[in-house]
Design a protein around this motif. Structure first.
Motif, mmCIF file in Angstrom:
data_model
loop_
_atom_site.group_PDB
_atom_site.id
_atom_site.type_symbol
_atom_site.label_atom_id
_atom_site.label_comp_id
_atom_site.label_asym_id
_atom_site.label_seq_id
_atom_site.Cartn_x
_atom_site.Cartn_y
_atom_site.Cartn_z
ATOM 1 N N ASP A 34 12.148 5.177 -2.931
ATOM 2 C CA ASP A 34 11.140 5.549 -3.924
ATOM 3 C C ASP A 34 10.589 4.333 -4.672
ATOM 4 O O ASP A 34 9.789 4.468 -5.576
ATOM 5 C CB ASP A 34 11.702 6.564 -4.912
ATOM 6 C CG ASP A 34 12.861 6.004 -5.734
ATOM 7 O OD1 ASP A 34 13.311 4.869 -5.455
ATOM 8 O OD2 ASP A 34 13.314 6.696 -6.642
ATOM 9 N N GLY A 35 11.008 3.149 -4.305
ATOM 10 C CA GLY A 35 10.506 1.937 -4.945
ATOM 11 C C GLY A 35 11.202 1.568 -6.234
ATOM 12 O O GLY A 35 10.744 0.694 -6.959
ATOM 13 N N TRP A 72 11.962 -2.160 -6.683
ATOM 14 C CA TRP A 72 10.785 -2.982 -6.987
ATOM 15 C C TRP A 72 10.301 -2.724 -8.407
ATOM 16 O O TRP A 72 9.888 -3.653 -9.088
ATOM 17 C CB TRP A 72 9.681 -2.733 -5.964
ATOM 18 C CG TRP A 72 10.157 -2.894 -4.551
ATOM 19 C CD1 TRP A 72 9.973 -2.005 -3.526
ATOM 20 C CD2 TRP A 72 10.898 -3.985 -3.989
ATOM 21 N NE1 TRP A 72 10.560 -2.492 -2.382
ATOM 22 C CE2 TRP A 72 11.128 -3.698 -2.637
ATOM 23 C CE3 TRP A 72 11.397 -5.171 -4.504
ATOM 24 C CZ2 TRP A 72 11.831 -4.566 -1.795
ATOM 25 C CZ3 TRP A 72 12.093 -6.036 -3.667
ATOM 26 C CH2 TRP A 72 12.304 -5.726 -2.334
ATOM 27 N N ALA A 124 2.740 -1.314 -9.698
ATOM 28 C CA ALA A 124 2.675 -0.123 -8.846
ATOM 29 C C ALA A 124 1.895 -0.329 -7.543
ATOM 30 O O ALA A 124 2.365 0.103 -6.484
ATOM 31 C CB ALA A 124 2.117 1.062 -9.627
ATOM 32 N N PRO A 125 0.712 -0.948 -7.544
ATOM 33 C CA PRO A 125 0.009 -1.120 -6.260
ATOM 34 C C PRO A 125 0.826 -1.938 -5.249
ATOM 35 O O PRO A 125 0.860 -1.610 -4.064
ATOM 36 C CB PRO A 125 -1.275 -1.861 -6.648
ATOM 37 C CG PRO A 125 -1.486 -1.532 -8.083
ATOM 38 C CD PRO A 125 -0.098 -1.421 -8.666
ATOM 39 N N ARG A 170 4.145 -2.154 -5.254
ATOM 40 C CA ARG A 170 5.287 -1.314 -4.842
ATOM 41 C C ARG A 170 4.872 -0.377 -3.727
ATOM 42 O O ARG A 170 5.588 -0.230 -2.732
ATOM 43 C CB ARG A 170 5.811 -0.491 -6.023
ATOM 44 C CG ARG A 170 6.536 -1.301 -7.061
ATOM 45 C CD ARG A 170 7.359 -0.434 -8.003
ATOM 46 N NE ARG A 170 6.660 0.670 -8.607
ATOM 47 C CZ ARG A 170 6.097 0.640 -9.818
ATOM 48 N NH1 ARG A 170 6.130 -0.471 -10.540
ATOM 49 N NH2 ARG A 170 5.508 1.698 -10.299
ATOM 50 N N ARG A 171 3.699 0.245 -3.878
ATOM 51 C CA ARG A 171 3.218 1.152 -2.829
ATOM 52 C C ARG A 171 3.001 0.398 -1.522
ATOM 53 O O ARG A 171 3.322 0.902 -0.445
ATOM 54 C CB ARG A 171 1.939 1.852 -3.278
ATOM 55 C CG ARG A 171 2.186 2.885 -4.382
ATOM 56 C CD ARG A 171 0.960 3.727 -4.663
ATOM 57 N NE ARG A 171 -0.139 2.957 -5.223
ATOM 58 C CZ ARG A 171 -0.358 2.756 -6.524
ATOM 59 N NH1 ARG A 171 0.475 3.284 -7.415
ATOM 60 N NH2 ARG A 171 -1.395 2.064 -6.945
ATOM 61 N N ALA A 172 2.480 -0.826 -1.610
ATOM 62 C CA ALA A 172 2.252 -1.637 -0.413
ATOM 63 C C ALA A 172 3.576 -1.967 0.277
ATOM 64 O O ALA A 172 3.678 -1.895 1.507
ATOM 65 C CB ALA A 172 1.505 -2.909 -0.781
ATOM 66 N N LEU A 199 6.409 -0.272 0.124
ATOM 67 C CA LEU A 199 6.957 0.943 0.721
ATOM 68 C C LEU A 199 6.213 1.303 2.004
ATOM 69 O O LEU A 199 6.834 1.646 3.012
ATOM 70 C CB LEU A 199 6.898 2.105 -0.270
ATOM 71 C CG LEU A 199 7.750 1.945 -1.535
ATOM 72 C CD1 LEU A 199 7.547 3.130 -2.471
ATOM 73 C CD2 LEU A 199 9.205 1.766 -1.195
ATOM 74 N N ALA A 200 4.888 1.208 1.977
ATOM 75 C CA ALA A 200 4.080 1.539 3.155
ATOM 76 C C ALA A 200 4.398 0.608 4.326
ATOM 77 O O ALA A 200 4.343 1.015 5.485
ATOM 78 C CB ALA A 200 2.595 1.475 2.812
ATOM 79 N N GLY A 245 -3.021 -4.305 -2.054
ATOM 80 C CA GLY A 245 -2.391 -4.006 -3.340
ATOM 81 C C GLY A 245 -1.497 -5.119 -3.847
ATOM 82 O O GLY A 245 -0.973 -5.040 -4.954
#
Length: 78
Positions: free
Chosen positions: A22-23, A26, A33-34, A36-38, A40-41, A63
């Motif tokens: 879930d990050g 990070w 957040a951007p 972290r999403r990068a 995870l992706a 991101g």
């Protein structure tokens, strides 16, 4: 909350990628957040994953900004 971050950090050290899916790792490290999403992706869920990824690859992730890249560089090399 601090206990959760400590647990996530120790889980990462032990190689438990599920603990950071879930990050949380990070986020605990102050990664925006951007970015972290990068991460995870891209499947970069643990410090081991981060250390096996070169900085050019990280910099190309959508991101990923300079602040996040610098923090990740410190984590990766430290």
């Amino acid at each position: 909350m601090a206990e959760d971050a400590e647990h996530d950090a120790s889980a990462v050290a032990d190689g438990d990628a599920g603990a950071t899916a879930d990050g949380a790792l990070w986020a605990a490290q102050g990664i925006p957040a951007p970015a972290r999403r990068a991460l995870l992706a891209a499947g970069i869920l643990t410090l081991a994953d981060l250390r096996s990824t070169d900085l050019d690859t990280l910099g190309r992730l959508h991101g990923m900004g300079p602040k996040a890249l610098e923090r990740l560089r410190l984590l990766r090399d430290g």
